[in-house]
Design a protein around this motif. Sequence first.
Motif, PDB file in Angstrom:
ATOM      1  N   GLN A  93       1.791   2.130  -3.255  1.00  0.00           N
ATOM      2  CA  GLN A  93       0.588   2.321  -4.069  1.00  0.00           C
ATOM      3  C   GLN A  93       0.411   1.249  -5.143  1.00  0.00           C
ATOM      4  O   GLN A  93       0.051   1.529  -6.287  1.00  0.00           O
ATOM      5  CB  GLN A  93       0.587   3.728  -4.699  1.00  0.00           C
ATOM      6  N   GLN A 116       0.819  -1.208   0.000  1.00  0.00           N
ATOM      7  CA  GLN A 116       0.000   0.000   0.000  1.00  0.00           C
ATOM      8  C   GLN A 116       0.859   1.268   0.000  1.00  0.00           C
ATOM      9  O   GLN A 116       0.498   2.261  -0.632  1.00  0.00           O
ATOM     10  CB  GLN A 116      -0.924   0.001   1.228  1.00  0.00           C
ATOM     11  N   GLU A 139      -1.579  -2.408  -6.124  1.00  0.00           N
ATOM     12  CA  GLU A 139      -2.846  -3.072  -5.825  1.00  0.00           C
ATOM     13  C   GLU A 139      -2.587  -4.325  -4.990  1.00  0.00           C
ATOM     14  O   GLU A 139      -1.656  -5.087  -5.271  1.00  0.00           O
ATOM     15  CB  GLU A 139      -3.560  -3.458  -7.120  1.00  0.00           C
TER      16      GLU A 139
END
Length: 470
Positions: free
Chosen positions: A37, A34, A39
């Motif tokens: 960034q 995360q 998925e």
Amino acid sequence: MKQGWLIRHRRGVGVLYRLFDGLIISVGLIFWVQYFQYEISSEWLLLASVSTIGFALMAESLEVYRSWRADSFLKMVSYTIASWCVLLGVALSVIYVTKTSDLFSRLVIGCWAVSTGVLFIAWRFSHRLLLMFLRTRGYNSRKAVIIGLNESGLRLAGNIEAEVHLGIKLSGFYRSEYDQVDEKMLDGFGPRYSVLGDVAQALADARDGKVDLCYIALPLRAEKHIAQLLIEFADTPATVHVVTDLFVSNLIHGRLYHVGDSNILSVYDTPIEGITGWIKRVEDLVLSAVILTVISPLMLVIGLAIKVTSPGPAIFKQTRYGLDGRPIDVWKFRTMSTQDNGEIVVQACKNDRRVTPIGRFLRKTSLDELPQFINVLQGSMSVVGPRPHAVAHNEQYRKCVSGYMLRHKVKPGITGWAQINGWRGETDTIEKMEKRVEYDLQYIRHWSLLLDVKILFATIMIGFINKNAY
């Protein structure tokens, strides 16, 4: 409550310990996915799950979750990190073989791998500090007794009393037919050294749950009696340890291993092997490479100064004993007009006429030892370890100093525990050599990466200039 809560709930605590490791691995990976960034795909979730389960299996196989009450923090951490590194190696190999590397970010995996290792160390350090804090205040303690009034038993009792952080509370001694110490001698040691009864009483107390740890400190000639005691204590919940008086003063890295169905006790062995050997070697490679890069201009200047001020080579090679007593060529800047390397080697003494003017300065400041970092890079020496002696001196002192050749259970070093404690320079008496060997063997018995760091720091602070270096 003080002595039993954690012990009564140790299975639950053990489960929480394992779950916390699993959370560090799985939550850590999701965090970095995360953070950068990406998925959170099924591939990342599969990697997190497989890694958590794989680490749990690897850690169990290496006994990472056993009791570390009496072991060093470094040893506990090394087993943990070894498990993590093996798991990472297997995971990365599977990713490579299955050609799925494109599905994973190298940056995420790199940050995850490093941060997980750091968190493993940090939380274990915090957990250990908490346990030490509790144990020094009487919590999480274990009740211990010793069977046998003798030198080994008294030595063990003293060590237990000194290591308060272990949380072992000594209740007292039980007599045996092999006792060597008068009970009256225990009066000056306080209530914890009181005599609680005989062996039969010890068994009765153990069956009643009054004893957590029982140390059998009987001489080896009592082998049959010890074997019978072990059979009888098997009917109690007490944890039993046998304290042997075999080579107590000279035991070097003693450990029990197996050859088929035979149990073998290792008496003289090296502590630096396997994982610890790799750690030591990486330490040597990094330090020697960095130091040689920094000091190379200084070494060039010293070499030129030696060539200009006296005839002969700048570098002097002398045969000395290395690991396992194998001969090695140790490099030094030449500081004398002679280059002794035979059956007779005379030690340098105060106002020695063989020492050149620049050689006297080099010896006093230890700058003559700088070329030995090349030996370290080659692998024949270590940065920290017992100082190597000339072959002639080895042959002389091995005959009159007990345990002298045990110094060679590790690689010789540029600096060592004996040197920073003042046992450096000329050994013109047997007593001086005995003290040097004593400190060298202390280093081998208690070796750790932290001890090496301590010796290096002390060498930087106090070890370059020494009044005993002639």
